[in-house]
Design an enzyme around this catalytic site. Structure first.
Site, PDB file in Angstrom:
ATOM      1  N   LYS A  11       1.047  -1.098  -0.180  1.00  0.00           N
ATOM      2  CA  LYS A  11      -0.099  -0.091  -0.275  1.00  0.00           C
ATOM      3  C   LYS A  11       1.219   1.037  -0.037  1.00  0.00           C
ATOM      4  O   LYS A  11       1.851   1.152   0.468  1.00  0.00           O
ATOM      5  CB  LYS A  11      -1.123  -0.531   0.915  1.00  0.00           C
ATOM      6  CG  LYS A  11      -0.145  -0.219   2.773  1.00  0.00           C
ATOM      7  CD  LYS A  11      -0.083   1.463   2.859  1.00  0.00           C
ATOM      8  CE  LYS A  11       1.104   1.176   4.279  1.00  0.00           C
ATOM      9  NZ  LYS A  11       2.071   2.555   4.652  1.00  0.00           N
ATOM     10  N   ASP A 135      -2.092  -1.547  10.676  1.00  0.00           N
ATOM     11  CA  ASP A 135      -2.236  -1.133   8.584  1.00  0.00           C
ATOM     12  C   ASP A 135      -2.844  -2.568   8.187  1.00  0.00           C
ATOM     13  O   ASP A 135      -3.624  -2.915   6.730  1.00  0.00           O
ATOM     14  CB  ASP A 135      -1.006  -1.345   8.298  1.00  0.00           C
ATOM     15  CG  ASP A 135      -0.631  -0.071   7.637  1.00  0.00           C
ATOM     16  OD1 ASP A 135      -1.899   0.764   7.562  1.00  0.00           O
ATOM     17  OD2 ASP A 135       0.485   0.332   7.730  1.00  0.00           O
TER      18      ASP A 135
HETATM   19  C1  LIG Z   1       2.411   4.200   9.601  1.00  0.00           C
HETATM   20  C2  LIG Z   1       1.287   3.666   9.375  1.00  0.00           C
HETATM   21  O1  LIG Z   1       2.046   2.294   7.860  1.00  0.00           O
HETATM   22  C3  LIG Z   1       0.528   4.121   7.789  1.00  0.00           C
HETATM   23  O2  LIG Z   1       0.266   3.707   7.336  1.00  0.00           O
HETATM   24  C4  LIG Z   1       0.218   2.636   9.901  1.00  0.00           C
HETATM   25  O3  LIG Z   1      -0.030   4.059  10.972  1.00  0.00           O
HETATM   26  C5  LIG Z   1       1.300   1.542  11.612  1.00  0.00           C
HETATM   27  O4  LIG Z   1       0.787   0.558  11.342  1.00  0.00           O
HETATM   28  P1  LIG Z   1       1.418  -1.509  11.219  1.00  0.00           P
HETATM   29  O5  LIG Z   1       2.789  -1.041  10.964  1.00  0.00           O
HETATM   30  O6  LIG Z   1       0.760  -1.673  11.074  1.00  0.00           O
HETATM   31  O7  LIG Z   1       1.131  -0.057  13.385  1.00  0.00           O
HETATM   32  P2  LIG Z   1       1.665  -1.996  14.500  1.00  0.00           P
HETATM   33  O8  LIG Z   1       2.565  -3.121  12.930  1.00  0.00           O
HETATM   34  O9  LIG Z   1       0.537  -1.993  14.514  1.00  0.00           O
HETATM   35  O10 LIG Z   1       3.000  -0.850  14.741  1.00  0.00           O
HETATM   36  C6  LIG Z   1       3.955  -0.324  15.347  1.00  0.00           C
HETATM   37  C7  LIG Z   1       3.787   0.580  16.145  1.00  0.00           C
HETATM   38  O11 LIG Z   1       3.782   1.668  15.617  1.00  0.00           O
HETATM   39  C8  LIG Z   1       2.872   2.191  16.860  1.00  0.00           C
HETATM   40  N1  LIG Z   1       1.335   3.344  16.484  1.00  0.00           N
HETATM   41  C9  LIG Z   1       0.870   1.948  15.158  1.00  0.00           C
HETATM   42  C10 LIG Z   1      -0.243   2.846  14.692  1.00  0.00           C
HETATM   43  C11 LIG Z   1      -1.031   3.819  14.856  1.00  0.00           C
HETATM   44  N2  LIG Z   1      -2.260   3.905  15.080  1.00  0.00           N
HETATM   45  N3  LIG Z   1      -0.524   3.801  16.418  1.00  0.00           N
HETATM   46  C12 LIG Z   1       0.405   4.262  16.557  1.00  0.00           C
HETATM   47  O12 LIG Z   1       1.459   4.594  17.403  1.00  0.00           O
HETATM   48  C13 LIG Z   1       2.741   2.012  18.102  1.00  0.00           C
HETATM   49  O13 LIG Z   1       3.916   2.212  18.676  1.00  0.00           O
HETATM   50  C14 LIG Z   1       3.136  -0.329  17.594  1.00  0.00           C
HETATM   51  O14 LIG Z   1       3.866  -0.504  19.098  1.00  0.00           O
HETATM   52  N1  LIG Z   2       5.909 -11.125   6.731  1.00  0.00           N
HETATM   53  C1  LIG Z   2       6.701 -10.433   6.883  1.00  0.00           C
HETATM   54  N2  LIG Z   2       7.007  -9.034   5.765  1.00  0.00           N
HETATM   55  C2  LIG Z   2       7.499  -7.687   6.448  1.00  0.00           C
HETATM   56  N3  LIG Z   2       8.192  -7.671   8.251  1.00  0.00           N
HETATM   57  C3  LIG Z   2       7.574  -9.114   8.622  1.00  0.00           C
HETATM   58  C4  LIG Z   2       7.184  -9.698   8.428  1.00  0.00           C
HETATM   59  N4  LIG Z   2       6.598 -10.694   9.568  1.00  0.00           N
HETATM   60  C5  LIG Z   2       7.126  -9.356  10.192  1.00  0.00           C
HETATM   61  N5  LIG Z   2       8.192  -8.766  10.276  1.00  0.00           N
HETATM   62  C6  LIG Z   2       8.915  -7.660  10.707  1.00  0.00           C
HETATM   63  O1  LIG Z   2       7.978  -6.766  10.927  1.00  0.00           O
HETATM   64  C7  LIG Z   2       8.844  -5.288  10.106  1.00  0.00           C
HETATM   65  C8  LIG Z   2       8.704  -4.502   9.845  1.00  0.00           C
HETATM   66  O2  LIG Z   2       7.465  -5.351   8.637  1.00  0.00           O
HETATM   67  P1  LIG Z   2       6.753  -4.180   7.170  1.00  0.00           P
HETATM   68  O3  LIG Z   2       7.318  -4.686   6.174  1.00  0.00           O
HETATM   69  O4  LIG Z   2       5.113  -4.404   7.937  1.00  0.00           O
HETATM   70  O5  LIG Z   2       6.615  -2.492   7.493  1.00  0.00           O
HETATM   71  P2  LIG Z   2       6.775  -1.501   7.514  1.00  0.00           P
HETATM   72  O6  LIG Z   2       7.242  -2.080   5.496  1.00  0.00           O
HETATM   73  O7  LIG Z   2       7.322  -0.629   7.894  1.00  0.00           O
HETATM   74  O8  LIG Z   2       5.294  -0.989   6.679  1.00  0.00           O
HETATM   75  P3  LIG Z   2       3.905   0.230   7.672  1.00  0.00           P
HETATM   76  O9  LIG Z   2       4.741   1.118   7.974  1.00  0.00           O
HETATM   77  O10 LIG Z   2       3.511   0.607   6.104  1.00  0.00           O
HETATM   78  O11 LIG Z   2       3.399  -1.301   8.480  1.00  0.00           O
HETATM   79  C9  LIG Z   2      10.177  -6.267   9.565  1.00  0.00           C
HETATM   80  O12 LIG Z   2      11.544  -5.610  10.567  1.00  0.00           O
HETATM   81  C10 LIG Z   2      10.157  -7.419  10.123  1.00  0.00           C
HETATM   82  O13 LIG Z   2      10.830  -6.970  10.973  1.00  0.00           O
END
Ligand SMILES: C[C@](O)(CO)[C@H](O)COP(=O)(O)OP(=O)(O)OC[C@H]1O[C@@H](n2ccc(N)nc2=O)[C@H](O)[C@@H]1O
Ligand SMILES: Nc1ncnc2c1ncn2[C@@H]1O[C@H](COP(=O)(O)OP(=O)(O)OP(=O)(O)O)[C@@H](O)[C@H]1O
Length: 289
Positions: A11, A135
């Protein structure tokens, strides 16, 4: 049904505003998210009482740390005993703001619902999804969505088909750290008023009004963000912005020719560069048997 193959689409956040911190420490958000044609391949196969296995030759993630394992465990513990092998071919860059892990988790919810005939309602799917990550609810549906709450409020909106180029620089940004940086920064006062009543997202609207609250903060930390944006504009992009908590930067182009020329040029400088288009759903079922 014994197995199912799915595409888990990445996304982009076309718009991202952080409204404040909720009681339980997460942030209340207003976002417009778009699923795109950059995806991980996932194959789920029922096994014979062998438990949950993740087969991943594309990352170093320990299998119990994989977000897909966590997702299966929730369904296994709350809904139905699950014994599956899950193979993943990971192509979406990680820690990138592209929601890659979240989309893998959404694919697992949809895949298990199909092969175990769980008949989960949308509400039940969202309930599982939000336990896995903020997300994940969006990724279950994909397309173009107005997303609120911590990520669990999803409303459909129409949009154009945008032509993207996506660049993921070498720098990574873990999401929790990005929120911490935001909390400790001086806030820029922004408004979401203009979003009220919007039914259709087009390039003009995006160009005039859209922003990402994370962008100035992550740009301060990594100068490469501004460099990529400036390179995109120099080469004819109509709009460019960082996605989510970074560090991926995307650009929207008006014309296919301009986009292709930009891609051919920029690929000499950036190794993680992708041509991508909008998709109508987050998860696509490729085949089953
Ligand atoms: C930044 C975005 O990627 C935008 O789409 C999302 O809001 C984050 O979604 P995500 O990666 O699925 O988040 P999660 O894996 O649930 O949370 C990771 C960390 O981000 C913070 N977190 C996330 C989502 C949210 N609405 N508030 C937060 O404060 C929290 O500290 C959490 O520990
Ligand atoms: N299947 C997986 N794919 C990607 N990362 C994973 C997975 N399982 C666990 N993780 C852990 O989650 C962390 C980040 O995940 P992801 O790639 O969804 O985050 P992102 O790219 O920051 O996306 P967003 O911030 O938009 O949610 C990675 O560093 C990894 O350690």
């Amino acid at each position: 049904m014994q197995n199912i193959s799915l595409r888990a689409n990445a996304k982009l956040n076309l718009f991202l505003k952080i409204n404040g911190i909720t009681n339980f420490g997460y942030h209340d958000m207003t976002m417009i998210n778009q699923s795109i044609s950059l995806y991980d391949d996932i194959k789920i196969t029922k096994n014979d009482n062998q438990g949950i296995k993740i087969i991943d030759e594309t990352t170093d993630i320990e299998f119990k740390e994989n977000i897909m394992y966590k997702t299966v465990k929730i369904i296994n513990d709350k809904i139905s005993k699950i014994d599956v092998d899950i193979e993943i071919n990971k192509k979406i860059p990680m820690q990138a703001g592209l929601g890659g892990g979240s989309s893998d988790a959404a694919a697992v919810i949809i895949g298990l619902d199909h092969i175990y005939n769980l008949n989960l309602s949308d509400e039940q799917k969202i309930d599982i999804a939000v336990k896995v990550g903020a997300d994940v609810p969006f990724c279950l549906f994909g397309g173009t969505k107005y997303v609120g709450g911590i990520g669990e409020k999803i409303n459909h909106i129409k949009s154009d088909n945008f032509l993207f180029i996506i660049i993921k620089p070498d720098e990574n940004m873990p999401t929790n750290q990005a929120f911490m940086l935001y909390d400790n920064s001086e806030k820029i006062k922004r408004s979401t008023d203009f979003l009220q009543g919007i039914k259709n997202i087009d390039l003009d609207l995006i160009r005039k009004n859209f922003y990402n609250d994370f962008e100035p903060i992550i740009s301060d930390k990594f100068s490469i963000i501004e460099k990529i944006k400036s390179d995109f504009y120099k080469i004819g992009a109509s709009f460019t912005m960082m996605s989510g908590s970074g560090t991926t930067v995307y650009a929207i182009f008006d014309e296919e020719n301009t986009r292709q020329r930009a891609y051919d040029y920029l690929k000499n400088e950036y190794k993680n560069i992708f041509l991508s288009n909008t998709t109508k759903s987050g998860i696509e079922i490729v085949s089953f048997s």
